[in-house]
Design an enzyme around this catalytic site. Structure first.
Site, PDB file in Angstrom:
ATOM      1  N   HIS A 134       0.826  -1.220   0.000  1.00 40.67           N
ATOM      2  CA  HIS A 134       0.000   0.000   0.000  1.00 40.67           C
ATOM      3  C   HIS A 134       0.850   1.255   0.000  1.00 40.67           C
ATOM      4  CE1 HIS A 134       0.605   1.031   4.299  1.00 40.67           C
ATOM      5  NE2 HIS A 134       0.561  -0.264   4.532  1.00 40.67           N
ATOM      6  N   CYS A 153       2.781  -4.913   6.891  1.00 42.53           N
ATOM      7  CA  CYS A 153       2.494  -4.681   5.478  1.00 42.53           C
ATOM      8  C   CYS A 153       3.665  -3.939   4.823  1.00 42.53           C
ATOM      9  CB  CYS A 153       1.206  -3.886   5.316  1.00 42.53           C
ATOM     10  SG  CYS A 153      -0.298  -4.828   5.650  1.00 42.53           S
TER      11      CYS A 153
END
Length: 237
Positions: A134, A153
């Site tokens: 992301h 992440c």
């Protein structure tokens, strides 16, 4: 799409050749980015962020207690329940002094916007680790040499370049169309016509196939020593 966790780098490879490189931010040593392979199936523009329960209890709750306006200032919704049972709550109605990590019955969801932790786009390959790629509003972290700052992440330096490349076989998703969709501020899911392999790897040493240069990186997760110890141990008799 290949991510070298220890090298803090993402490379897009087509027909064996690297066509796009960018820096990444990976998980902190106590919240390590896992090593596995999957396939990217869709991306989300202007995503909401459903805060994982562990992060909500451990990271966000102290900030909420310290600043009653924290949730509103950062664009978070305070929720309870799921689906038809979901209710939106006023943070001012909660006695935060009585709430602790072991009794946190709420959900936190961050609305799209400049402060959103996922930035403008996330790249999804649903997996048991709940890990994905992301964007991020914390752009300054890409200038650091060591970039292990996330909760697991992978934050990517040039997310819109990556989105453009993944959607290059869909004529209606030109770069201008992607930019316009992001500028609208509305959340939108875009499915890929082909699921793209993604490999999250951990290489502290490798030979560059382009120039033959031998590369070394710091063992940020301390994985090499136990692996070497096991490799040098004699097999049981």
């Amino acid at each position: 799409v290949l991510v070298n966790i220890a090298g803090y780098e993402l490379v897009v490879v087509e027909q064996g050749d690297p066509v796009l490189r960018m820096r990444v931010v990976v998980g902190q040593p106590y919240r390590r980015t896992p090593v596995f392979s999957d396939r990217i199936s869709y991306l989300v523009l202007n995503p909401h962020w459903e805060v994982p329960p562990t992060i909500a209890r451990t990271d966000k709750l102290p900030l909420i207690k310290a600043d009653p306006d924290y949730l509103e200032a950062q664009g978070y919704e305070l929720l309870r329940g799921w689906g038809e049972q979901e209710r939106s709550l006023d943070p001012a109605s909660v006695d935060w002094a009585s709430v602790g990590p072991r009794n946190f019955p709420y959900r936190l969801r961050q609305r799209p916007g400049p402060a959103n932790a996922l930035g403008r786009v996330k790249f999804m390959f649903p997996n048991k680790f709940s890990v994905y790629l992301h964007d991020t509003p914390s752009r300054e972290l890409f200038d650091r040499e060591a970039r292990a700052f996330s909760s697991g992440c992978i934050r990517v330096e040039a997310p819109l370049d990556l989105a453009e490349m993944l959607l290059d076989d869909q004529p209606n998703w030109t770069r201008a169309a992607i930019d316009a969709a992001v500028a609208s501020g509305a959340e939108q899911t875009v499915r890929l016509t082909r699921r793209v392999p993604v490999h999250l790897l951990y290489w502290t040493a490798w030979m560059d196939p382009e120039d033959g240069e031998l590369n070394f990186r710091d063992d940020v997760y301390g994985r090499d020593e136990p692996v070497l110890r096991e490799l040098h141990e004699l097999p049981p008799t």
